[in-house]
Design an enzyme around this catalytic site. Structure first.
Site, PDB file in Angstrom:
ATOM      1  N   GLY A  13       0.800  -1.222   0.000  1.00 41.24           N
ATOM      2  CA  GLY A  13       0.000   0.000   0.000  1.00 41.24           C
ATOM      3  C   GLY A  13       0.836   1.277   0.000  1.00 41.24           C
ATOM      4  N   ASN A  14       1.978   1.265   0.729  1.00 40.56           N
ATOM      5  CA  ASN A  14       2.753   2.498   0.859  1.00 40.56           C
ATOM      6  C   ASN A  14       3.508   2.878  -0.414  1.00 40.56           C
ATOM      7  OD1 ASN A  14       4.676   0.416   1.151  1.00 40.56           O
ATOM      8  ND2 ASN A  14       6.010   1.752   2.344  1.00 40.56           N
ATOM      9  N   LYS A 131     -13.380  -9.916   5.471  1.00 39.07           N
ATOM     10  CA  LYS A 131     -12.507  -8.786   5.103  1.00 39.07           C
ATOM     11  C   LYS A 131     -13.325  -7.490   5.069  1.00 39.07           C
ATOM     12  CE  LYS A 131      -8.846  -6.863   3.176  1.00 39.07           C
ATOM     13  NZ  LYS A 131      -7.627  -6.632   3.952  1.00 39.07           N
ATOM     14  N   LYS A 216      -3.668  -9.531  -2.244  1.00 38.63           N
ATOM     15  CA  LYS A 216      -2.703  -9.323  -3.336  1.00 38.63           C
ATOM     16  C   LYS A 216      -1.413 -10.129  -3.151  1.00 38.63           C
ATOM     17  CE  LYS A 216       0.717  -6.204  -1.838  1.00 38.63           C
ATOM     18  NZ  LYS A 216       0.573  -6.521  -0.430  1.00 38.63           N
ATOM     19  N   LYS A 278       2.002 -12.668   3.461  1.00 39.68           N
ATOM     20  CA  LYS A 278       3.255 -12.476   2.724  1.00 39.68           C
ATOM     21  C   LYS A 278       4.165 -13.693   2.894  1.00 39.68           C
ATOM     22  CE  LYS A 278       3.108  -7.531   3.618  1.00 39.68           C
ATOM     23  NZ  LYS A 278       2.153  -7.216   2.557  1.00 39.68           N
TER      24      LYS A 278
HETATM   25  P1  ADP Z   1       1.089  -4.014   2.637  1.00 37.20           P
HETATM   26  O1  ADP Z   1       0.248  -2.889   2.144  1.00 37.20           O
HETATM   27  O2  ADP Z   1       2.514  -3.866   2.233  1.00 37.20           O
HETATM   28  O3  ADP Z   1       0.525  -5.375   2.346  1.00 37.20           O
HETATM   29  P2  ADP Z   1       0.498  -4.588   5.455  1.00 37.20           P
HETATM   30  O4  ADP Z   1       0.171  -3.539   6.461  1.00 37.20           O
HETATM   31  O5  ADP Z   1      -0.580  -5.505   5.008  1.00 37.20           O
HETATM   32  O6  ADP Z   1       1.153  -3.801   4.236  1.00 37.20           O
HETATM   33  O7  ADP Z   1       1.698  -5.497   6.009  1.00 37.20           O
HETATM   34  C1  ADP Z   1       2.886  -4.924   6.538  1.00 37.20           C
HETATM   35  C2  ADP Z   1       2.788  -4.783   8.058  1.00 37.20           C
HETATM   36  O8  ADP Z   1       2.851  -6.065   8.687  1.00 37.20           O
HETATM   37  C3  ADP Z   1       3.919  -4.044   8.735  1.00 37.20           C
HETATM   38  O9  ADP Z   1       3.740  -2.655   8.675  1.00 37.20           O
HETATM   39  C4  ADP Z   1       3.880  -4.580  10.176  1.00 37.20           C
HETATM   40  O10 ADP Z   1       3.204  -3.668  11.003  1.00 37.20           O
HETATM   41  C5  ADP Z   1       3.033  -5.845  10.070  1.00 37.20           C
HETATM   42  N1  ADP Z   1       3.608  -7.035  10.693  1.00 37.20           N
HETATM   43  C6  ADP Z   1       2.859  -7.958  11.339  1.00 37.20           C
HETATM   44  N2  ADP Z   1       3.610  -8.962  11.806  1.00 37.20           N
HETATM   45  C7  ADP Z   1       4.901  -8.672  11.461  1.00 37.20           C
HETATM   46  C8  ADP Z   1       6.139  -9.342  11.660  1.00 37.20           C
HETATM   47  N3  ADP Z   1       6.211 -10.504  12.312  1.00 37.20           N
HETATM   48  N4  ADP Z   1       7.260  -8.761  11.169  1.00 37.20           N
HETATM   49  C9  ADP Z   1       7.192  -7.585  10.495  1.00 37.20           C
HETATM   50  N5  ADP Z   1       6.040  -6.907  10.273  1.00 37.20           N
HETATM   51  C10 ADP Z   1       4.894  -7.432  10.741  1.00 37.20           C
HETATM   52 MG    MG Z   2      -1.348  -6.101   3.110  1.00 35.15          MG
END
Ligand code: ADP
Ligand code: MG
Length: 315
Positions: A13-14, A131, A216, A278
């Site tokens: 997203g960022n 969701k 995604k 992820k």
């Molecule tokens: P994106 O838009 O990139 O999918 P998300 O917010 O869905 O972003 O996923 C990234 C976030 O996952 C990070 O900002 C962090 O806060 C969170 N996160 C949760 N668990 C972990 C972990 N074990 N290690 C690192 N980040 C984590």
């Molecule tokens: Mg995400």
């Protein structure tokens, strides 16, 4: 095209919108411009890339616009809103990447493919929509929407009522042939935005859009296989995957094999809906024959591809 390493990049997203920004076109062009610099950097480093991206905030805004304007204009269903978001984000990415390619002296075409993602009508996710999407509603609006539209509307952590939709697993990219052909002919293909528009196949094999969203990160693993990528690069807003994330004993991981990744997953180290999908997709990609998956931040993506940053998941 020999000698170049193939890579599917999944933008978080960022890459499009930063925390606390309002979502103006200028802000999104600005962020995507920065993202485009990094993407062309990867090309300079010898990668042949294809791209996918999230669309959460963008499709949320489109749904809200539909809601506000509904007395004047008919609101569009979720699949149509998803298509809209793929179109405008793809446009911004194409234009910004093209600028950076020209500045770097490359003559490479960039092409967005509007993508439908096949899902299974029998996917258990359809039985429990989970969701949250779109605007918040009052309790009264919520019961009206349940009645009139048959939506599932739930209390979202005490912040108000929100529609929830199923998040089924992606099975295949409907436009896989076009995507692979263009990629093989040297195009930078942008596809499966927001996980793709979820569609189901009827008895005759005809496709129909469904009211659902696809993660995604999950669709990125499918996309990576379609183009035969060696590397799946998942870019987000943290540099490394961590154990005990957010706790005083947080421990960043620079590499893990599939076995340890699975163990950390079942030990609850990764938050569902953010880091979990992820790592899950990285594992799926490597298990299905991919060389490696890397999870890192946009800023560190070139270093990570060289092995100097991020978290690498390998066999
Ligand atoms: P994106 O838009 O990139 O999918 P998300 O917010 O869905 O972003 O996923 C990234 C976030 O996952 C990070 O900002 C962090 O806060 C969170 N996160 C949760 N668990 C972990 C972990 N074990 N290690 C690192 N980040 C984590
Ligand atoms: Mg995400």
């Amino acid at each position: 095209m020999t000698g170049l390493k193939s890579m599917l990049v999944a933008l978080g997203g960022n890459a499009i919108l930063r925390h606390k920004e309002r979502g103006t076109a200028e802000e999104q062009f600005q962020n995507i411009g920065e993202t485009a610099k990094q993407m062309v950097g990867l090309i300079k480093d010898g990668y042949r890339i294809a791209l996918t991206h999230g669309n959460g905030p963008q499709v949320g805004d489109i749904l809200l616009k539909n809601e506000i304007a509904k007395a004047t204009l008919p609101p569009m269903p979720l699949d149509v809103c998803g298509a809209e978001s793929q179109g405008f984000i793809g446009y911004m990415l194409q234009q910004c990447i093209d600028v950076e390619l020209k500045l770097a002296g490359f003559d490479i075409p960039t092409q967005t493919i509007l993508t439908q993602t096949l899902v299974d009508k029998g996917d258990p996710a359809f039985e429990k929509p989970a969701k949250p999407i779109g605007p918040f509603y009052t309790a009264m609006e919520a019961s009206k929407l349940r009645e009139e539209k048959g939506w599932t509307v739930v209390n979202d952590s005490g912040r108000g009522y929100r529609r929830v939709v199923p998040s089924p697993r992606p099975i295949a990219m409907v436009e896989a042939r076009a995507i692979k052909d263009l990629y093989d002919h040297g195009f930078i293909v942008i596809a499966s935005g927001g996980g793709g528009i979820p569609v189901v196949s009827d008895k005759k094999g005809l496709l129909h859009g469904v009211e659902a969203v696809i993660d995604k990160d999950h669709s990125a693993a499918v996309f990576a296989k379609v183009i035969g990528a060696e590397t799946l690069l998942i870019l987000t807003d943290v540099e490394r995957v961590a154990l005990d994330y957010g706790r005083p004993n947080q421990q960043d991981i620079s590499e893990m094999d599939v076995e340890s990744a699975k163990r950390y997953m079942s030990d609850g180290h990764f938050a569902p809906g953010s880091m979990y999908p992820k790592v899950e997709s990285a594992v799926q990609f490597v298990e299905s024959g991919g060389k490696e998956a890397i999870i890192t931040s946009i800023e560190r993506c070139r270093d990570a591809a060289k092995g100097g940053a991020g978290t690498v998941i390998h066999g």
